[in-house]
Scaffold this active site. Structure first.
Site, PDB file in Angstrom:
ATOM      1  N   ASP A 311       0.848  -1.188   0.000  1.00  0.00           N
ATOM      2  CA  ASP A 311       0.000   0.000   0.000  1.00  0.00           C
ATOM      3  C   ASP A 311       0.886   1.241   0.000  1.00  0.00           C
ATOM      4  O   ASP A 311       1.857   1.311   0.759  1.00  0.00           O
ATOM      5  CB  ASP A 311      -0.898   0.017   1.243  1.00  0.00           C
ATOM      6  N   ASP A 348      -5.521  26.444  11.990  1.00  0.00           N
ATOM      7  CA  ASP A 348      -5.945  25.239  11.263  1.00  0.00           C
ATOM      8  C   ASP A 348      -5.379  24.007  11.977  1.00  0.00           C
ATOM      9  O   ASP A 348      -4.168  23.866  12.133  1.00  0.00           O
ATOM     10  CB  ASP A 348      -5.421  25.303   9.820  1.00  0.00           C
ATOM     11  N   ASP A 379     -14.761  22.699   5.409  1.00  0.00           N
ATOM     12  CA  ASP A 379     -16.117  22.170   5.232  1.00  0.00           C
ATOM     13  C   ASP A 379     -16.124  21.318   3.963  1.00  0.00           C
ATOM     14  O   ASP A 379     -15.726  21.780   2.891  1.00  0.00           O
ATOM     15  CB  ASP A 379     -17.114  23.336   5.109  1.00  0.00           C
ATOM     16  N   ALA A 380     -16.552  20.071   4.089  1.00  0.00           N
ATOM     17  CA  ALA A 380     -16.550  19.157   2.939  1.00  0.00           C
ATOM     18  C   ALA A 380     -17.431  19.659   1.804  1.00  0.00           C
ATOM     19  O   ALA A 380     -17.174  19.364   0.631  1.00  0.00           O
ATOM     20  CB  ALA A 380     -17.004  17.771   3.383  1.00  0.00           C
ATOM     21  N   SER A 385     -11.093  26.369   3.657  1.00  0.00           N
ATOM     22  CA  SER A 385     -10.858  26.766   5.043  1.00  0.00           C
ATOM     23  C   SER A 385     -10.075  28.070   5.024  1.00  0.00           C
ATOM     24  O   SER A 385      -9.602  28.501   3.965  1.00  0.00           O
ATOM     25  CB  SER A 385     -10.067  25.681   5.793  1.00  0.00           C
ATOM     26  N   LYS A 396      -8.006  29.104   1.618  1.00  0.00           N
ATOM     27  CA  LYS A 396      -7.249  28.096   0.860  1.00  0.00           C
ATOM     28  C   LYS A 396      -8.177  26.906   0.624  1.00  0.00           C
ATOM     29  O   LYS A 396      -9.063  26.613   1.434  1.00  0.00           O
ATOM     30  CB  LYS A 396      -5.981  27.660   1.613  1.00  0.00           C
TER      31      LYS A 396
END
Length: 684
Positions: A311, A348, A379-380, A385, A396
Site C-alpha cells: 500500500d 488550522d 467544510d466538505a 478553510s 485556501k
C-alpha cells in the site's frame, strides 16, 4: 514500547528447560524425533556394555563409561535446545494469560437498550451484544456496531499509546484483554470463548498448535533417510569386521561401543537436535516484532515471497500531505504568497494546515500575532478553510472551490493558474490554491512525503530477486510519479478490491509467490488469495480471518520485515543443515581410522590429525558431537542474519561459511578435545 526481551540465559527459563530436558528422555516423547530416539537407544546399548565390562573386569570399561555419558548428554542437549525454545514461548504465554484472566462482560439484549447483565466473559457466545464503557477490559474479540472508543492495547501489542476504534470503519475491531480509555460503544462478539486472538497467540507461542511446515517435513525425511543409511553402514561394518578378523587372523572385531559411537557421529544429530528449536524460535522471533504468524506455512511462504503488494499510504509514504513548495501566479511574489498562505493556516488543526503554517514560518521567517480573528474550519461541502480578520478574508482550498469563491467577490482567475494546478497534479502532489479577498495569490504544493530510506530498501529487495508493486487509489499520472520517486518495480493505480485480486492471480499464474497487506473487509478476497497475507490487528474481522499473519502494530510497512524474517528462518535451517552434514566428513576421518587401526593399519593414512590413541580419538569425536549442539543453540534461536543479495551469491556465501567451515571447525575442535583428554588421562 515493545515486548520485554527474554534472554537466552534467563535464570528461570534455564531452570525450566533443564528440568524438561530430563523429562523428554522418555522414549515416547522422543518418537517425534526419530534421529535422537536412535541416539538414546545407542546410549542404552553402550550403558549395558559398560556394566558388562565392569562385571568382566574389561580394561576398556572407562571407554564404555565415557562414551555412554557423552551419548546421554547428546540426547539431553538436544532436549535442552527444544525445551529452552518452548520455555521462552511459555513465558510469553503467561503474560498473555494475565491479560485475559477474570474478565466480565456487560451483555445486552439489543443495541437500543443499554440495560446490561454482568456475566463472566467465558459465557459470551459469537453474535452476542455487549456494552463497552470507560475503564472496561474488553471481554472478547468483537466488532463495534455503534460508538467510538479510545483503547489501550498495550496488553496485546506492547504499545502504550491508545488507539481509536470506531464503528462503520476499517478500524472497528476490538481485542479481548485490551482496556477502554474513554468513550462508549456497543459491540458484537465475533468469536466463541477460547477462540479469541489472545487464545490463538497463547497456543502459537507455546507451540501447542505448531504444525511442521512442508520444508521441515522434507528436511526430516532427508535426515531420517541419512540416519537409516548410516545404520545400515554400521551394521555391515560389524559384519565386515568379523569377516576380516577371522579370515586374516589379525586385529580384533570392532566393539559394539565403537560402532554406536561411529553411528551417532555420522548421523545428522546436530540438525536433528536443533530443528524443533529453529521452528519454535521462528514463531518467537516474529512475536518479538509484534507479528503473529497463524501457521508455519505462512512463515515459509514469507521466506519464499518474490512479489510484494505494498500500500502506498503508510508503507511507501507517510500518508500525511505536507507543504513542499509555494508556486505564485503571475504578478505575485513568493513572499506575498507565503504571507497569505501563512495567514490562511492560522488556527488550522488539520495536518495539512499545520504543515503550511510551519513551512511558511520556517522558510520565510513569518511570525504574526493575531488577536482578533475567526477561524473558518474546513467544510466538505465548500472544500475551503481559512481565517477572517476585521478587514480581510484569507482562504485556501481546491482550485475550483477557490475560483468560485473569488468570482463571488468579483475577482478574476489568473491565466497560468490551471497550468500550475495541472503540473502539481502530474508530479503526484496536491495543489491547494490560496486567495485573499477577491485575489488568487498562487498554489501551495502539498506532497505525500516518501519515507526516507525506502528507495534503498526497494533496491535491496530487487537485488534479492523480490519485485515490488505499489497499490494506490491515486490516478495513473500521480501513481507513476510516486512509483518512480520511490523506486518500485510496478504500480496499480485507482486500485479496487477486484483489481488487487486479479493482479495477485496474474502473478501467481506466472509462478510468483505473492505477499500483501490489508485491513478492510474489501481486502479479504485478495488476502485470502495471496500466499502471504498480513492483516492489521485494527482491521475488520473479515480481513483478519482471511489473513495468515497479523501485525499488532498496524504498520503496513511490516510486510518487508515479515519477508526478511521468513528468509532468516529458511536460511538458518539451511545453514545448520549444511554445517551438520559437513561435520560428518571431518568426523569420518577421525573415527573410521581409529576403529579399524588394528585390522587395517594401512587406513591410518586417513588419520590426517595424527591422533595416536584410537580410543581417545573416538571419544573426542563423541564429545565434540555432543558439545556442538549447545554451542549452536544461540544461532538456532536468534537466526542467521539475512542480507539482501541474489540467490546464487547467498548460496556461495553460506556454503563457504557453513559448508567449508563445517568441515574445518570439527577438525580443530576434535584436536583440542583430544589433547585435553590426553592430558587428563596422563594426570590420572
Amino acid at each position: 514500547m515493545k515486548k520485554k526481551e527474554l534472554s537466552i540465559f534467563d535464570k528461570d527459563i534455564l531452570k525450566e528447560a533443564s528440568i524438561n530436558s530430563i523429562k523428554k528422555l522418555n522414549p515416547v516423547e522422543l518418537l517425534r524425533n526419530p534421529v535422537m530416539l536412535s541416539v538414546e537407544i545407542g546410549s542404552t546399548i553402550t550403558t549395558f556394555d559398560f556394566f558388562y565390562d565392569l562385571a568382566t573386569n574389561n580394561n576398556h570399561a572407562w571407554f564404555s563409561a565415557n562414551v555412554s555419558l557423552w551419548l546421554w548428554l547428546t540426547v539431553l542437549f538436544s532436549n535442552f535446545a527444544e525445551s529452552i525454545a518452548e520455555s521462552r514461548g511459555k513465558a510469553r504465554a503467561k503474560s498473555l494469560r494475565e491479560a485475559k484472566s477474570n474478565l466480565f462482560a456487560k451483555k445486552l439484549k439489543n443495541k437500543n437498550d443499554k440495560t446490561y447483565e454482568k456475566i463472566p466473559a467465558s459465557s459470551l457466545q459469537k453474535g452476542d451484544l455487549f456494552l463497552l464503557e470507560k475503564d472496561d477490559i474488553i471481554p472478547i474479540d468483537g466488532e463495534l456496531i455503534e460508538g467510538v472508543l479510545l483503547v489501550n492495547e498495550s496488553a496485546v501489542t506492547g504499545e502504550s499509546a491508545p488507539v481509536i476504534r470506531e464503528s462503520g470503519t476499517d478500524k472497528s475491531s476490538v481485542t479481548a484483554g485490551t482496556k477502554v480509555v474513554s468513550g462508549s460503544a456497543v459491540a458484537v462478539a465475533s468469536v466463541n470463548p477460547g477462540e479469541t486472538f489472545i487464545d490463538k497467540m497463547i497456543s502459537l507461542v507455546e507451540g501447542a498448535k505448531r504444525r511442521k511446515t512442508p520444508n521441515e517435513i522434507a528436511l526430516e525425511i532427508l535426515i531420517i533417510s541419512l540416519t537409516i543409511v548410516f545404520l545400515v553402514v554400521v551394521i555391515n561394518f560389524r559384519a565386515l569386521s568379523y569377516y576380516s578378523v577371522y579370515s586374516t587372523n589379525k586385529g580384533s572385531v570392532v566393539s559394539l561401543v565403537v560402532l554406536v559411537a561411529l553411528f551417532v557421529c555420522l548421523a545428522p544429530t546436530t540438525i536433528a537436535a536443533l530443528l524443533p528449536a529453529i521452528g519454535i524460535a521462528g514463531m518467537d522471533r516474529l512475536f518479538k516484532k509484534n507479528i503473529i504468524a497463524l501457521s508455519g506455512r505462512a512463515i515459509e511462504a514469507a521466506g519464499d515471497a518474490n512479489v510484494l503488494f505494498l500500500d502506498k499510504t503508510g508503507t511507501i509514504t507517510y500518508g500525511d500531505r505536507q507543504a513542499y513548495k509555494l508556486i505564485p501566479v503571475e504578478g505575485v511574489s513568493e513572499e506575498e504568497l507565503a504571507m497569505v498562505a501563512h495567514m490562511a493556516s492560522i488556527g488550522d488543526t488539520t495536518a495539512e494546515g499545520k504543515s503550511i503554517y510551519a513551512f511558511t514560518k520556517a522558510k520565510y521567517n513569518l511570525s504574526i500575532d493575531l488577536k482578533d480573528y475567526k477561524v473558518i474550519e474546513f467544510d466538505a461541502s465548500t472544500r475551503i478553510s481559512g481565517v477572517d480578520t476585521k478587514n480581510e478574508h484569507y482562504r485556501k482550498g481546491s482550485s475550483d472551490a477557490i475560483e468560485k469563491y473569488v468570482s463571488s467577490f468579483g475577482g478574476s482567475i489568473p491565466k497560468n493558474l490551471d497550468k500550475i494546478v495541472e503540473e502539481v497534479a502530474k508530479e503526484g502532489g496536491t495543489p491547494l490554491v490560496v486567495a485573499k479577498d477577491n485575489r488568487i495569490y498562487g498554489v501551495v504544493y502539498l506532497k505525500d512525503i516518501i519515507k526516507p530510506g525506502i528507495k534503498k530498501k526497494f533496491r535491496e529487495l530487487r537485488r534479492a530477486g523480490i519485485k515490488t508493486v505499489m497499490i494506490t487509489g491515486d490516478n495513473p499520472l500521480t501513481a507513476a510519479t510516486i512509483a518512480a520517486e520511490a523506486g518500485v518495480d510496478d504500480f496499480l493505480a485507482q486500485a479496487k478490491p477486484e483489481d488487487k485480486l486479479r493482479h495477485i492471480k496474474k502473478y501467481q499464474e506466472e509462478g510468483y509467490m505473492v505477499a500483501m497487506t490489508g485491513d478492510g473487509t474489501n481486502d479479504a478476497p485478495a488476502l485470502a488469495q495471496a500466499d502471504v497475507a498480513v492483516a492489521m490487528n485494527s482491521g475488520t474481522q473479515a480481513a483478519k480471518d482471511a489473513a495468515n499473519i497479523i501485525d499488532l502494530d498496524n504498520d503496513p510497512s511490516k510486510l518487508i520485515e515479515v519477508v526478511g524474517i521468513g528468509k532468516e528462518i529458511l536460511i538458518t535451517r539451511g545453514a545448520i543443515t549444511t554445517f551438520s552434514i559437513a561435520n560428518d566428513i571431518s568426523k569420518y576421518f577421525v573415527i573410521v581410522p581409529a576403529a579399524v587401526s588394528k585390522s587395517y593399519p594401512e587406513l591410518n593414512i586417513l588419520n590426517i590429525l595424527h591422533l595416536a590413541n584410537p580410543y581417545i580419538a573416538i571419544l573426542s569425536a563423541v564429545i565434540f558431537n555432543a558439545i556442538v549442539i549447545p554451542m549452536l543453540i544461540p544461532l538456532a534461536l536468534k537466526g542467521v542474519k539475512y542480507r539482501p543479495m541474489d540467490a546464487q551469491t547467498l548460496l556461495v556465501r553460506n556454503l563457504s561459511i557453513y559448508g567449508i567451515g563445517g568441515i574445518l571447525f570439527p577438525f580443530f575442535g576434535i584436536w583440542i578435545v583430544y589433547w585435553i583428554c590426553e592430558i587428563f588421562w596422563r594426570v590420572l
